[in-house]
Design a protein around this motif. Structure first.
Motif, PDB file in Angstrom:
ATOM      1  N   ASP A  52      39.094  26.250  42.901  1.00  0.00           N
ATOM      2  CA  ASP A  52      40.237  25.374  42.621  1.00  0.00           C
ATOM      3  C   ASP A  52      40.100  24.818  41.219  1.00  0.00           C
ATOM      4  OD1 ASP A  52      42.541  23.883  42.845  1.00  0.00           O
ATOM      5  OD2 ASP A  52      41.513  22.199  43.791  1.00  0.00           O
ATOM      6  N   PRO A  53      40.577  25.503  40.241  1.00  0.00           N
ATOM      7  CA  PRO A  53      41.244  26.800  40.213  1.00  0.00           C
ATOM      8  C   PRO A  53      40.233  27.929  40.032  1.00  0.00           C
ATOM      9  CG  PRO A  53      41.354  25.842  38.048  1.00  0.00           C
ATOM     10  CD  PRO A  53      40.620  24.848  38.930  1.00  0.00           C
ATOM     11  N   LEU A  54      40.745  29.161  40.066  1.00  0.00           N
ATOM     12  CA  LEU A  54      39.972  30.364  39.775  1.00  0.00           C
ATOM     13  C   LEU A  54      40.244  30.737  38.332  1.00  0.00           C
ATOM     14  CD1 LEU A  54      38.286  32.863  40.583  1.00  0.00           C
ATOM     15  CD2 LEU A  54      40.426  33.917  41.353  1.00  0.00           C
ATOM     16  N   ARG A  55      39.191  30.861  37.533  1.00  0.00           N
ATOM     17  CA  ARG A  55      39.350  31.147  36.102  1.00  0.00           C
ATOM     18  C   ARG A  55      38.757  32.513  35.768  1.00  0.00           C
ATOM     19  NH1 ARG A  55      40.466  26.195  33.573  1.00  0.00           N
ATOM     20  NH2 ARG A  55      40.077  24.421  34.934  1.00  0.00           N
ATOM     21  N   TYR A  56      39.470  33.234  34.932  1.00  0.00           N
ATOM     22  CA  TYR A  56      39.038  34.552  34.470  1.00  0.00           C
ATOM     23  C   TYR A  56      39.209  34.631  32.965  1.00  0.00           C
ATOM     24  CZ  TYR A  56      38.231  37.603  38.483  1.00  0.00           C
ATOM     25  OH  TYR A  56      37.691  38.233  39.567  1.00  0.00           O
ATOM     26  N   ILE A  57      38.432  35.502  32.353  1.00  0.00           N
ATOM     27  CA  ILE A  57      38.677  35.935  30.982  1.00  0.00           C
ATOM     28  C   ILE A  57      38.938  37.427  31.075  1.00  0.00           C
ATOM     29  CG2 ILE A  57      37.724  36.252  28.676  1.00  0.00           C
ATOM     30  CD1 ILE A  57      36.120  33.686  29.101  1.00  0.00           C
ATOM     31  N   VAL A  58      40.074  37.858  30.595  1.00  0.00           N
ATOM     32  CA  VAL A  58      40.475  39.260  30.713  1.00  0.00           C
ATOM     33  C   VAL A  58      39.480  40.121  29.939  1.00  0.00           C
ATOM     34  CG1 VAL A  58      42.314  40.924  30.266  1.00  0.00           C
ATOM     35  CG2 VAL A  58      42.884  38.594  30.985  1.00  0.00           C
ATOM     36  N   GLY A  59      39.088  41.212  30.571  1.00  0.00           N
ATOM     37  CA  GLY A  59      38.060  42.071  30.012  1.00  0.00           C
ATOM     38  C   GLY A  59      38.431  42.727  28.694  1.00  0.00           C
ATOM     39  N   THR A  60      37.397  43.026  27.909  1.00  0.00           N
ATOM     40  CA  THR A  60      37.600  43.749  26.655  1.00  0.00           C
ATOM     41  C   THR A  60      37.329  45.234  26.832  1.00  0.00           C
ATOM     42  OG1 THR A  60      35.337  43.294  25.990  1.00  0.00           O
ATOM     43  CG2 THR A  60      37.029  41.762  25.217  1.00  0.00           C
ATOM     44  N   VAL A  61      36.492  45.584  27.794  1.00  0.00           N
ATOM     45  CA  VAL A  61      36.184  46.988  28.065  1.00  0.00           C
ATOM     46  C   VAL A  61      36.983  47.466  29.276  1.00  0.00           C
ATOM     47  CG1 VAL A  61      34.365  48.623  28.687  1.00  0.00           C
ATOM     48  CG2 VAL A  61      33.883  46.766  27.075  1.00  0.00           C
ATOM     49  N   SER A  62      36.865  46.738  30.367  1.00  0.00           N
ATOM     50  CA  SER A  62      37.591  47.096  31.588  1.00  0.00           C
ATOM     51  C   SER A  62      38.719  46.097  31.802  1.00  0.00           C
ATOM     52  CB  SER A  62      36.649  47.062  32.788  1.00  0.00           C
ATOM     53  OG  SER A  62      35.626  48.011  32.633  1.00  0.00           O
ATOM     54  N   ASP A  63      39.814  46.585  32.312  1.00  0.00           N
ATOM     55  CA  ASP A  63      40.973  45.744  32.602  1.00  0.00           C
ATOM     56  C   ASP A  63      40.747  44.998  33.913  1.00  0.00           C
ATOM     57  OD1 ASP A  63      43.489  44.614  32.518  1.00  0.00           O
ATOM     58  OD2 ASP A  63      44.586  46.485  32.729  1.00  0.00           O
ATOM     59  N   HIS A  64      41.385  43.888  34.078  1.00  0.00           N
ATOM     60  CA  HIS A  64      41.469  43.197  35.361  1.00  0.00           C
ATOM     61  C   HIS A  64      42.860  43.490  35.909  1.00  0.00           C
ATOM     62  CE1 HIS A  64      38.091  40.789  33.755  1.00  0.00           C
ATOM     63  NE2 HIS A  64      37.758  40.725  35.024  1.00  0.00           N
ATOM     64  N   ILE A  65      42.906  43.964  37.135  1.00  0.00           N
ATOM     65  CA  ILE A  65      44.172  44.307  37.774  1.00  0.00           C
ATOM     66  C   ILE A  65      44.430  43.297  38.887  1.00  0.00           C
ATOM     67  CG2 ILE A  65      45.487  46.051  39.034  1.00  0.00           C
ATOM     68  CD1 ILE A  65      44.767  46.887  36.171  1.00  0.00           C
ATOM     69  N   LEU A  66      45.559  42.622  38.797  1.00  0.00           N
ATOM     70  CA  LEU A  66      45.989  41.680  39.821  1.00  0.00           C
ATOM     71  C   LEU A  66      46.898  42.438  40.775  1.00  0.00           C
ATOM     72  CD1 LEU A  66      46.274  38.761  40.904  1.00  0.00           C
ATOM     73  CD2 LEU A  66      48.180  38.482  39.296  1.00  0.00           C
ATOM     74  N   THR A  67      46.568  42.425  42.067  1.00  0.00           N
ATOM     75  CA  THR A  67      47.386  43.103  43.062  1.00  0.00           C
ATOM     76  C   THR A  67      47.950  42.065  44.016  1.00  0.00           C
ATOM     77  OG1 THR A  67      45.962  45.057  42.925  1.00  0.00           O
ATOM     78  CG2 THR A  67      47.441  44.922  44.813  1.00  0.00           C
ATOM     79  N   ILE A  68      49.264  42.009  44.105  1.00  0.00           N
ATOM     80  CA  ILE A  68      49.943  41.084  45.015  1.00  0.00           C
ATOM     81  C   ILE A  68      50.924  41.898  45.835  1.00  0.00           C
ATOM     82  CG2 ILE A  68      51.447  39.069  45.202  1.00  0.00           C
ATOM     83  CD1 ILE A  68      50.329  38.119  42.518  1.00  0.00           C
ATOM     84  N   ASP A  69      50.765  41.860  47.152  1.00  0.00           N
ATOM     85  CA  ASP A  69      51.639  42.614  48.058  1.00  0.00           C
ATOM     86  C   ASP A  69      51.774  44.071  47.638  1.00  0.00           C
ATOM     87  OD1 ASP A  69      52.096  40.426  49.726  1.00  0.00           O
ATOM     88  OD2 ASP A  69      53.845  39.780  48.573  1.00  0.00           O
ATOM     89  N   GLY A  70      50.659  44.677  47.232  1.00  0.00           N
ATOM     90  CA  GLY A  70      50.653  46.086  46.859  1.00  0.00           C
ATOM     91  C   GLY A  70      51.108  46.392  45.441  1.00  0.00           C
ATOM     92  N   LYS A  71      51.633  45.398  44.722  1.00  0.00           N
ATOM     93  CA  LYS A  71      52.076  45.618  43.343  1.00  0.00           C
ATOM     94  C   LYS A  71      50.918  45.320  42.391  1.00  0.00           C
ATOM     95  CE  LYS A  71      55.404  44.238  39.863  1.00  0.00           C
ATOM     96  NZ  LYS A  71      56.488  43.330  39.485  1.00  0.00           N
TER      97      LYS A  71
END
Length: 101
Positions: A52-71
């Motif tokens: 609370d909250p969840l924090r990320y730093i978007v990758g420079t080598v690998s992408d981060h993929i957010l999947t919501i309801d299959g999208k």
């Protein structure tokens, strides 16, 4: 990593590893289990962690993929590399009154 929304909280559900390297969990904690998926990846479940909250730093080598309801949404395309991203649960009223859109 896989997270679920439960009781209005972001909960860690599982994490998947393709290989060992820096930052990879080396031992299971109490309540955790490790299995292998159909591709031979290691999948660890049984986490007791909320964010609370969840924090990320978007990758420079690998992408981060957010999947919501299959999208699938590429965070690298949406936000750019090294972008700081915050996920949190908010009400519709908070969205409207705080201008979060």
């Amino acid at each position: 990593d896989t997270y679920i929304i439960e009781d209005n909280q972001i909960r860690a559900y599982s994490t998947t590893y393709r290989s060992f390297g820096a930052g990879v969990q080396t031992a299971l904690e109490e309540g955790q289990t490790m299995t292998y998926d159909e591709n031979g990846n290691m999948v660890i479940t049984g986490f007791d962690i909320t964010y609370d909250p969840l924090r990320y730093i978007v990758g420079t080598v690998s992408d981060h993929i957010l999947t919501i309801d299959g999208k699938e949404i590429s965070l690298r395309n949406l936000c750019r590399r090294n972008a700081k991203v915050v996920f949190e649960i908010v009400t519709l009223l908070e969205i409207l009154t705080k201008g979060l859109l």
